[in-house]
Every structure is written in C-alpha cells, then in structure tokens.
Design a protein around this motif. Structure first.
Motif, PDB file in Angstrom:
ATOM      1  N   LEU A 127       0.842  -1.191   0.000  1.00 16.51           N
ATOM      2  CA  LEU A 127       0.000   0.000   0.000  1.00 16.51           C
ATOM      3  C   LEU A 127       0.881   1.246   0.000  1.00 16.51           C
ATOM      4  N   ALA A 128       0.351   2.303  -0.603  1.00 16.31           N
ATOM      5  CA  ALA A 128       0.997   3.613  -0.554  1.00 16.31           C
ATOM      6  C   ALA A 128      -0.099   4.653  -0.383  1.00 16.31           C
ATOM      7  N   GLU A 129       0.229   5.770   0.189  1.00 13.62           N
ATOM      8  CA  GLU A 129      -0.775   6.811   0.455  1.00 13.62           C
ATOM      9  C   GLU A 129      -0.648   7.953  -0.548  1.00 13.62           C
ATOM     10  N   LEU A 130      -1.797   8.362  -1.096  1.00 12.85           N
ATOM     11  CA  LEU A 130      -1.844   9.507  -2.003  1.00 12.85           C
ATOM     12  C   LEU A 130      -2.846  10.522  -1.465  1.00 12.85           C
ATOM     13  N   THR A 131      -2.560  11.793  -1.671  1.00  9.93           N
ATOM     14  CA  THR A 131      -3.426  12.878  -1.191  1.00  9.93           C
ATOM     15  C   THR A 131      -3.939  13.701  -2.361  1.00  9.93           C
ATOM     16  N   PHE A 132      -5.237  13.983  -2.335  1.00 13.12           N
ATOM     17  CA  PHE A 132      -5.874  14.787  -3.383  1.00 13.12           C
ATOM     18  C   PHE A 132      -6.678  15.899  -2.724  1.00 13.12           C
ATOM     19  N   GLU A 133      -6.926  16.963  -3.492  1.00 17.79           N
ATOM     20  CA  GLU A 133      -7.707  18.069  -2.949  1.00 17.79           C
ATOM     21  C   GLU A 133      -8.444  18.814  -4.062  1.00 17.79           C
ATOM     22  N   ILE A 134      -9.478  19.531  -3.661  1.00 19.08           N
ATOM     23  CA  ILE A 134     -10.193  20.393  -4.589  1.00 19.08           C
ATOM     24  C   ILE A 134      -9.276  21.544  -4.982  1.00 19.08           C
ATOM     25  N   ASP A 135      -9.107  21.758  -6.277  1.00 16.61           N
ATOM     26  CA  ASP A 135      -8.227  22.836  -6.764  1.00 16.61           C
ATOM     27  C   ASP A 135      -8.757  24.193  -6.314  1.00 16.61           C
ATOM     28  N   LYS A 136      -7.912  24.976  -5.688  1.00 22.02           N
ATOM     29  CA  LYS A 136      -8.329  26.300  -5.210  1.00 22.02           C
ATOM     30  C   LYS A 136      -8.730  27.222  -6.345  1.00 22.02           C
ATOM     31  N   VAL A 179     -10.318  11.506 -14.442  1.00 23.22           N
ATOM     32  CA  VAL A 179     -10.022  10.766 -13.215  1.00 23.22           C
ATOM     33  C   VAL A 179      -8.809   9.865 -13.433  1.00 23.22           C
ATOM     34  N   VAL A 180      -8.813   9.137 -14.548  1.00 20.38           N
ATOM     35  CA  VAL A 180      -7.699   8.241 -14.871  1.00 20.38           C
ATOM     36  C   VAL A 180      -6.399   9.037 -14.982  1.00 20.38           C
ATOM     37  N   GLU A 181      -6.456  10.148 -15.709  1.00 13.49           N
ATOM     38  CA  GLU A 181      -5.262  10.964 -15.901  1.00 13.49           C
ATOM     39  C   GLU A 181      -4.764  11.561 -14.587  1.00 13.49           C
ATOM     40  N   ALA A 182      -5.698  12.002 -13.740  1.00 14.92           N
ATOM     41  CA  ALA A 182      -5.310  12.597 -12.457  1.00 14.92           C
ATOM     42  C   ALA A 182      -4.628  11.583 -11.556  1.00 14.92           C
ATOM     43  N   LEU A 183      -5.159  10.377 -11.518  1.00 16.43           N
ATOM     44  CA  LEU A 183      -4.589   9.353 -10.649  1.00 16.43           C
ATOM     45  C   LEU A 183      -3.240   8.867 -11.166  1.00 16.43           C
ATOM     46  N   ILE A 184      -3.145   8.626 -12.479  1.00 16.26           N
ATOM     47  CA  ILE A 184      -1.869   8.197 -13.046  1.00 16.26           C
ATOM     48  C   ILE A 184      -0.818   9.298 -12.888  1.00 16.26           C
ATOM     49  N   GLY A 185      -1.233  10.551 -13.089  1.00 13.99           N
ATOM     50  CA  GLY A 185      -0.305  11.666 -12.929  1.00 13.99           C
ATOM     51  C   GLY A 185       0.204  11.792 -11.501  1.00 13.99           C
ATOM     52  N   LYS A 186      -0.697  11.593 -10.535  1.00 17.22           N
ATOM     53  CA  LYS A 186      -0.298  11.674  -9.126  1.00 17.22           C
ATOM     54  C   LYS A 186       0.672  10.553  -8.781  1.00 17.22           C
ATOM     55  N   ALA A 195     -14.048   5.045  -2.792  1.00 19.30           N
ATOM     56  CA  ALA A 195     -14.178   6.375  -2.200  1.00 19.30           C
ATOM     57  C   ALA A 195     -13.201   7.361  -2.835  1.00 19.30           C
ATOM     58  N   LEU A 196     -12.016   6.889  -3.197  1.00 20.10           N
ATOM     59  CA  LEU A 196     -11.030   7.727  -3.888  1.00 20.10           C
ATOM     60  C   LEU A 196     -11.558   8.140  -5.252  1.00 20.10           C
ATOM     61  N   VAL A 197     -12.079   7.190  -6.013  1.00 20.63           N
ATOM     62  CA  VAL A 197     -12.599   7.492  -7.352  1.00 20.63           C
ATOM     63  C   VAL A 197     -13.782   8.443  -7.254  1.00 20.63           C
ATOM     64  N   GLN A 198     -14.637   8.232  -6.269  1.00 27.45           N
ATOM     65  CA  GLN A 198     -15.791   9.108  -6.072  1.00 27.45           C
ATOM     66  C   GLN A 198     -15.346  10.542  -5.802  1.00 27.45           C
ATOM     67  N   PHE A 199     -14.354  10.698  -4.939  1.00 32.71           N
ATOM     68  CA  PHE A 199     -13.833  12.028  -4.619  1.00 32.71           C
ATOM     69  C   PHE A 199     -13.188  12.669  -5.847  1.00 32.71           C
ATOM     70  N   LEU A 200     -12.429  11.878  -6.611  1.00 29.99           N
ATOM     71  CA  LEU A 200     -11.758  12.415  -7.793  1.00 29.99           C
ATOM     72  C   LEU A 200     -12.762  12.859  -8.863  1.00 29.99           C
ATOM     73  N   ARG A 201     -13.846  12.121  -9.013  1.00 29.41           N
ATOM     74  CA  ARG A 201     -14.867  12.514  -9.992  1.00 29.41           C
ATOM     75  C   ARG A 201     -15.405  13.910  -9.687  1.00 29.41           C
ATOM     76  N   VAL A 242      -3.540   3.307  -1.770  1.00 33.04           N
ATOM     77  CA  VAL A 242      -3.654   2.693  -3.091  1.00 33.04           C
ATOM     78  C   VAL A 242      -2.727   1.478  -3.149  1.00 33.04           C
ATOM     79  N   GLY A 243      -3.001   0.603  -4.091  1.00 34.00           N
ATOM     80  CA  GLY A 243      -2.196  -0.602  -4.248  1.00 34.00           C
ATOM     81  C   GLY A 243      -3.040  -1.820  -3.968  1.00 34.00           C
ATOM     82  N   GLY A 244      -2.800  -2.471  -2.820  1.00 33.44           N
ATOM     83  CA  GLY A 244      -3.584  -3.634  -2.453  1.00 33.44           C
ATOM     84  C   GLY A 244      -3.240  -4.853  -3.293  1.00 33.44           C
TER      85      GLY A 244
END
Length: 271
Positions: free
Chosen positions: A78-87, A168-175, A126-132, A116-118
C-alpha cells in the motif's frame, strides 16, 4: 477511545491465518461487564506465546507506530496519495458546499488521503468518487445546479461521463507518476529488496520498495481502465433508462410507456 488493557496490550503481532485484532466484549453472568477478548485461528499449547493482529495498516504506519514491517504488508503493498479540490477551480465553491453539507456521514475535508495498491491495484471506490467531483467541469457541470445539489455526491459514486472518467484516470496516473519521481532514487532501486534487513536503513528501503510496487500496480490498473472507458455506462445512459427512453420508440411496444402523465387520450394534462 484508547484504553490500557494490562497483559493484553503487550501481545506481539502475528501474521498467521486466523489472527485478529483484540476485540471488545461483554462478560459475566448477565453480560454487563465490559472487557476485551482475543480470538485465535488455531489451538495453542500451554506456555506458547499467543499473537494478535495489530490491524490493517500500511507499511509506513507499521514502521512509524511499531518499528517493524510484517510480511503480510509486504505481500499486500500500500501507498498513500493525497488529493484536494483545486483552489482555482471555477466550480470550487459549489464543490466545497457539497463536501460540507451534502455528503452522507457528515462534512468532508477538501483534502483527502487514500491508500492505493492492495492485491490488484484497484483504487478505493471512495477515492474514485472524490476524484470525480474534483475534476468535474465542462458539460458535466450542470449537475452542480442547486436542483441536483442533494444528489451530486451519490452521482459521483458511478461514472458521470467519458470525459470525466478520463480526467479521473489521468489525475490518478499523474499523481502516481509524480509521487514516484519525488522518491529518493537509490542506486539499487531496481534490485530485490532484502526484507530480512532490520536496520533502520534496511527498513526504509523495504518501505520504499513496497510503496513503489503499490504505485506501479495502481498505475497499471488505471491504464487498463483508461483503455476501457467506452465500455462503461454513464449518467446519460442511466438517466434514459430511468425514464424508460433507452429503447426505440414504437407505439405498440409494451416495453415503451407513455409515462404516468402522458397516457394517450388521458386527462392528466390539459392540452
């Protein structure tokens, strides 16, 4: 709530099958005495050490809290990723309102961290929902209108549109890519990690190896998701199905109705 449980709180972590976390329980003749219990997956001999599980944690959490990394975590990276609403998001205020007032389970912070990982790299729903919600915009922004406000978060649990899903795909792969690039590059990065090296340096290398594996698994999974966007069902298709408008119209087709207020010759509407 944290509690001190003498004797039980010194139990060591075990990775064997059936080992679970210490659980709360009720004891006594009437079941009114509170306590804790250890459930085991096998028989123990007299004098044998009993192990418990310290719970589902990432390698970094185990290393930070307990000073070691168990084999089960290595097998399930597992690894941890952080996302946020763009200001600077044009619809940032609307999205912040949704997170504060219209998500089930209480207000959500605009900055969220996820593991992420597993086993197969599939991200947490929940991650995908937030990213959408984070990348929502363009033609999909109509869903942010006040008439939909109470339902937006539920809508984000399913694919909204192909453009939104692609973002969503691009944001996650980019992160994932940025996170890997930010890691300290070791000379032996590509070498097999020695999981038996319990020195501080060795443990850090094990941790980095686990996180890299988790990130690569996530990137591979999302790459496959990006190649199958045309196979998903999006909001428009789901909405048409809900309205019974997803079939070719035929007047004598029993599967295509006029709707409750549109019955032919009916008096529901005054034309």
């Amino acid at each position: 709530m944290l509690r001190i449980v003498p004797i039980v709180d010194i139990a060591n972590h075990g990775d064997e099958f059936g080992t679970v976390e210490v659980q709360a329980g009720n004891f006594g003749m009437f079941g009114t005495t509170k306590g804790c219990q250890i459930r085991v997956g096998r028989e123990y001999k007299k004098g044998e050490q009993i192990f418990v599980s310290y719970g589902p944690k990432s390698a970094s959490e185990y290393l930070l809290e307990y000073g070691f990394i168990p084999p089960s975590v290595i097998r399930n990276p597992l690894a941890e990723l952080t996302f946020e609403i763009d200001k600077d998001d044009r619809f940032g205020d609307e999205k912040l309102d949704i997170l504060e007032f219209d998500t089930y389970g209480g207000a959500m912070d605009p900055i969220q961290s996820f593991d992420v990982g597993g086993a197969d790299g599939q991200p947490d729903p929940a991650l995908v929902q937030f990213l959408r919600l984070c990348v929502l915009g363009g033609k999909d922004s109509f869903i942010l209108e006040s008439i939909f406000r109470k339902e937006v978060w539920d809508f984000m649990a399913q694919p909204m549109s192909e453009d939104n899903e692609r973002l969503v795909v691009e944001a996650l792969i980019g992160k994932v890519s940025d996170t890997i690039d930010d890691m300290i590059e070791d000379d032996d990065q590509g070498a097999e990690v020695d999981v038996t090296d319990m020195t501080p340096e060795g443990l850090c290398k094990v941790l980095r190896g686990i996180e890299r594996k988790a990130l690569h698994m996530t990137a591979d999974y999302m790459t496959r998701e990006g190649e199958a966007l045309d196979l998903k069902e999006y909001y428009q298709e789901r909405r048409l199905k809900d309205l019974g408008l997803d079939s070719e119209w035929q007047e004598d087709n029993p599967d295509v109705g006029w709707g409750q207020s549109r019955a032919k010759g009916g008096k529901d509407l005054d034309w």
